[in-house]
Design an enzyme around this catalytic site. Structure first.
Site, PDB file in Angstrom:
ATOM      1  N   LYS A  22       0.736  -1.468   0.261  1.00 41.16           N
ATOM      2  CA  LYS A  22      -0.017  -0.238  -0.049  1.00 41.16           C
ATOM      3  C   LYS A  22       1.031   1.694  -0.487  1.00 41.16           C
ATOM      4  CE  LYS A  22      -0.178  -0.216   4.976  1.00 41.16           C
ATOM      5  NZ  LYS A  22      -1.383  -0.589   6.251  1.00 41.16           N
ATOM      6  N   ARG A  67      -9.684  -0.127  15.901  1.00 44.79           N
ATOM      7  CA  ARG A  67     -10.442   0.464  15.342  1.00 44.79           C
ATOM      8  C   ARG A  67     -11.308   0.194  14.326  1.00 44.79           C
ATOM      9  NH1 ARG A  67      -3.756   1.809  11.462  1.00 44.79           N
ATOM     10  NH2 ARG A  67      -4.327  -0.975  11.091  1.00 44.79           N
ATOM     11  N   TYR A  74      18.325  27.606   9.748  1.00 47.55           N
ATOM     12  CA  TYR A  74      16.925  28.560  10.222  1.00 47.55           C
ATOM     13  C   TYR A  74      17.182  28.707  11.978  1.00 47.55           C
ATOM     14  CZ  TYR A  74      15.087  29.690   4.916  1.00 47.55           C
ATOM     15  OH  TYR A  74      15.040  29.451   4.569  1.00 47.55           O
ATOM     16  N   MET A 103      13.902  22.791   3.330  1.00 51.46           N
ATOM     17  CA  MET A 103      13.629  22.515   2.857  1.00 51.46           C
ATOM     18  C   MET A 103      14.060  21.555   0.849  1.00 51.46           C
ATOM     19  SD  MET A 103      10.744  24.199  -0.104  1.00 51.46           S
ATOM     20  CE  MET A 103       9.174  24.876   1.275  1.00 51.46           C
TER      21      MET A 103
HETATM   22  C1  LIG Z   1      -0.732  -1.922   6.980  1.00 53.31           C
HETATM   23  C2  LIG Z   1      -0.813  -3.040   7.306  1.00 53.31           C
HETATM   24  C3  LIG Z   1       0.180  -4.118   7.237  1.00 53.31           C
HETATM   25  C4  LIG Z   1       1.333  -4.019   7.234  1.00 53.31           C
HETATM   26  O1  LIG Z   1       1.649  -3.834   8.233  1.00 53.31           O
HETATM   27  P1  LIG Z   1       3.465  -4.146   9.381  1.00 53.31           P
HETATM   28  O2  LIG Z   1       3.478  -3.189  10.162  1.00 53.31           O
HETATM   29  O3  LIG Z   1       3.692  -2.666   7.690  1.00 53.31           O
HETATM   30  O4  LIG Z   1       4.034  -4.816   8.477  1.00 53.31           O
HETATM   31  C5  LIG Z   1      -0.846  -4.912   7.716  1.00 53.31           C
HETATM   32  N1  LIG Z   1      -2.404  -5.807   8.424  1.00 53.31           N
HETATM   33  C6  LIG Z   1      -3.471  -4.475   7.613  1.00 53.31           C
HETATM   34  C7  LIG Z   1      -4.157  -4.162   8.248  1.00 53.31           C
HETATM   35  C8  LIG Z   1      -2.752  -2.881   7.532  1.00 53.31           C
HETATM   36  O5  LIG Z   1      -2.919  -1.687   7.346  1.00 53.31           O
END
Ligand SMILES: *Cc1c(COP(=O)(O)O)cnc(C)c1O
Length: 371
Positions: free
Chosen positions: A34, A130, A266, A314
């Protein structure tokens, strides 16, 4: 010459890490790619393992379609399923798997005229709070879905809130909740993220090995998410060590001497406590190097370790060259990668490697692979 900020992505390291994840877990593994493969390039990463991956996981249909358009035929799971009913025809047409986490999705799924059944990964909220169905409603929902023509196979799934913390009891509690709520349901199981794969190996012995899936994400990119470094991947066996995938580098574009008491950058937040040689590196927060990184965050110049000083701007940042007299304009700087673990930069910036990787942009991406 173009700007020298480069993210070099080693696809052979990515493939190696996928194999390590599978070996450690022992079951099938959905490679979580993702968010553009945590900033590494989803299509390139998917192609690097398409012949061996059991499947991929992404956050939304747009990410899945990008992979399908690139010719990826392997299964793809949408980790939050669909967001609107209008996605369902595409989900069917592209043969995607969906997480179902809430009753509003169930009503839409069961009312739809699909003409074909969809594989469902039914998510339980076993304690992270969640997304997911409550343990109390899980079994009845499972049975309702399993009898419907729109639903093909169901895989049972949950997610851990604290698997990165080996001192926490929460992971075991979540597993117990999940086991109790799924008793008697005969399906494949998908629980483990990277931290669970690395830190909670005993968890998988609670379920049949053949029916298990994992969802490794961050470990595929070479960062170990466990809070304790003592339990590192068996350092005795080099084949099991995670390899960094992203190597973020740039070059020194300016060098100056400042005298004790002078400040740089800065806010003048760094004041030299000795005569200091200051290098300026062509990389800044617009490239994804965190502005919150503090003086002392490690960095390597021409292979030698030194530190960030002053405030990251930046397009540029400062590096301490006082003890590196051989460094010249054009010397290479590793922001993170082989010598500088992304985890240590993240620690210096009060964040996690996940966020660093996802934020990398504007730099040139270069890919290499050694088969
Ligand atoms: C992003 C995600 C993972 C992967 O988690 P990692 O900590 O990067 O291994 C697994 N399951 C779900 C539901 C996620 O959203």
């Amino acid at each position: 010459m173009s700007r020298p900020a480069i993210a070099h992505i080693r696809l052979d390291a990515f493939r190696h890490n996928y194999r390590v994840a599978k070996k450690h877990h022992g079951g099938k593994a959905l490679a979580v790619i993702k968010a553009n493969a945590y900033g590494h390039g989803a299509v390139q990463c998917a192609k690097a393992i398409e012949n061996e991956a059991d499947g991929f996981a992404v956050a939304a249909i747009e990410e899945a379609l990008q992979l399908r358009e690139a010719g990826i035929k392997a299964p793809i799971l949408l980790l939050e399923g669909f967001f609107e009913a209008t996605e369902l025809p595409l989900i069917v047409a592209q043969d995607l798997w969906i997480v179902i986490h809430h009753v509003w999705q169930i009503e839409i799924l069961l009312a739809a005229k699909l003409g074909k059944s969809v594989q469902v990964w039914l998510k339980m909220d076993s304690g992270m709070h969640r997304i997911g169905l409550s343990p109390a409603e899980y079994a009845a929902t499972y049975l309702r879905l399993s009898q419907h023509a729109n639903v093909a196979k169901i895989v049972m799934m949950s997610h851990f809130a604290n698997a990165d913390n080996l001192d926490s009891q929460h992971t075991q509690q979540q597993i117990a909740v999940f086991k109790r709520a799924t008793a008697g349901l005969n399906s494949e199981v998908n629980l483990a993220n990277s931290a669970a794969i690395l830190g909670w190996q005993h968890a998988k012995s609670l379920f049949d090995a053949e029916t298990q899936w994992s969802r490794p994400g961050i470990m595929l990119y070479g960062a170990n998410p466990l809070k304790t470094s003592s339990l590192n991947l068996s350092s005795t066996d080099q084949n099991d060590v995670l390899r960094p995938v992203m190597h973020l580098t740039s070059r020194i574009i300016s060098i100056r001497k400042i005298t004790k008491g002078e400040s740089i950058g800065y806010g003048s937040i760094f004041t030299a406590d000795r005569d200091t040689i200051v290098g300026v590196v062509a990389c800044g927060y617009a490239d994804g190097y965190p502005r919150s990184a503090i003086t002392g965050t490690p960095m390597a110049v021409d292979g030698k370790m030194t530190r960030l000083i002053g405030r990251v701007s930046m397009d540029m940042l400062f590096v301490d060259l006082t003890d590196l007299p051989d460094v010249i304009i054009g010397s290479q700087v590793e922001l993170w990668g082989e010598q500088v673990p992304a985890n240590t930069v993240a620690a210096g910036a009060g964040t996690i490697a996940y966020e660093l990787f996802c934020n990398v942009k504007r730099v040139q991406f270069q890919y290499s692979d050694v088969k």
